[in-house]
Design an enzyme around this catalytic site. Sequence first.
Site, PDB file in Angstrom:
ATOM      1  N   HIS A  17      36.401  56.686  29.794  1.00 48.10           N
ATOM      2  CA  HIS A  17      36.875  57.547  28.992  1.00 48.10           C
ATOM      3  C   HIS A  17      36.452  59.047  29.512  1.00 48.10           C
ATOM      4  O   HIS A  17      36.266  60.154  28.513  1.00 48.10           O
ATOM      5  CB  HIS A  17      36.517  57.559  27.503  1.00 48.10           C
ATOM      6  N   GLY A 101      47.984  44.128  30.061  1.00 49.47           N
ATOM      7  CA  GLY A 101      47.097  44.237  29.160  1.00 49.47           C
ATOM      8  C   GLY A 101      45.567  44.109  29.244  1.00 49.47           C
ATOM      9  O   GLY A 101      44.928  43.980  28.123  1.00 49.47           O
ATOM     10  N   ALA A 102      45.124  43.840  30.285  1.00 46.04           N
ATOM     11  CA  ALA A 102      43.938  43.251  30.548  1.00 46.04           C
ATOM     12  C   ALA A 102      42.822  44.440  30.922  1.00 46.04           C
ATOM     13  O   ALA A 102      41.857  44.299  31.480  1.00 46.04           O
ATOM     14  CB  ALA A 102      43.484  42.063  31.704  1.00 46.04           C
ATOM     15  N   GLY A 103      43.327  45.573  30.842  1.00 50.99           N
ATOM     16  CA  GLY A 103      42.550  46.790  31.273  1.00 50.99           C
ATOM     17  C   GLY A 103      42.529  46.956  32.665  1.00 50.99           C
ATOM     18  O   GLY A 103      41.253  47.875  33.285  1.00 50.99           O
ATOM     19  N   LEU A 104      43.210  46.484  33.481  1.00 49.82           N
ATOM     20  CA  LEU A 104      43.156  46.626  34.938  1.00 49.82           C
ATOM     21  C   LEU A 104      44.401  47.574  35.498  1.00 49.82           C
ATOM     22  O   LEU A 104      44.637  47.568  36.732  1.00 49.82           O
ATOM     23  CB  LEU A 104      43.330  45.319  35.597  1.00 49.82           C
ATOM     24  N   ASP A 151      43.570  56.243  37.016  1.00 51.24           N
ATOM     25  CA  ASP A 151      44.412  55.025  37.320  1.00 51.24           C
ATOM     26  C   ASP A 151      45.278  55.216  38.383  1.00 51.24           C
ATOM     27  O   ASP A 151      45.328  54.405  39.386  1.00 51.24           O
ATOM     28  CB  ASP A 151      45.282  54.582  36.191  1.00 51.24           C
TER      29      ASP A 151
END
Length: 356
Positions: A17, A101-104, A151
């Site tokens: 963040h 949706g696994a934060g990868l 990302d």
Amino acid sequence: MKYRFRSPGRINLIGEHTDYNGGLVLPAAIDKYTYITLEESRHFMAYTVNLKERVEFSLNEKKEKEDWANYVKGAIFHLAKNIKKQIRPFNIEISSTLPIGAGLSSSASLMVGIIYAISKIENINLDRERIAQIAHEAENEFVGVNCGIMDQYAVALAKKDSFILIDASSGRYEYIYAKGFPKIMIIDSGIKHKLSSGNYNTRRNECEEATKILGLQFKDLNKAFLESKKNLLGENLYKRAKHVVEENERVLKTIEAISRQNWEEVGRLVKASHASLRDLFEVSTVEMDFLVDNINKIDGVYGSRMIGGGFGGSVIALSKRDIRNDLKGISKIYQNEFGVEIKYYPVKLSSGVRKM
């Protein structure tokens, strides 16, 4: 003729963040991929092998009802918008070994992959930074997720066996070679987040409000100044700001520890990052905290923390040995406690998007 490309997912070792707050991040690409096959066609058609869904679309600003299709369409639409040229249609087949949706960063993996693929096929002269920037713009404007640039940069620019230090305020980056780095395990909590659903954007708005009140960007803040403005900010905004300021410091300390191969110190900083995300930024969940607390008790684990936007997703664990057997026991307790099955898999640091 068919063209095939491979686009990696990413982990972020530390610096969570901070990217959309103009701070420092330390991501790397991993050896879990989105595979994209393109074939010339009379119409734009996208098919996802994993979901077994097919969508035909025109290149316009209209959203498709299938969420995943908007990542494909948005990437191509914004590529065309940036190069100011019409893009001929393709049949696009997508498959993935990257959990959604696994934060990868499955979304950046897909969008960077699509833009890179078409730019290569069509001989569009775009460097990897520009590709990342167009993918970032598309996710912000077309999909509606106010993500930072981390990302897309990681997916586009990564090098094998290295992390990338990115200064999100300037776009400058450098590679941090990680010789002898610990084993990396990703543990998918089974709790899915959807960033566009609001929580992520709420945190971003809170951070923007804090910088407006302070009259300074987070990169220009120090802890003493922040403490002096605690009452002005109020409890919530103070906590958000404190996380960002301290997380930026942790990134620099982590790079120093990597250079010394001090894996215990890297682990300590990773643990501190999770505590801050839990207590100050408040994006963890009881499930994530359960996993982190129990993984940190495993012999040989240097440290673990939640990764990604929060409210579910995955945990990263750094260890001196393979911990899969230990995770079996944690998995049984977790399933009894939360009724959800975890998945876990080792990953290695990989290179960025490329043609196969």
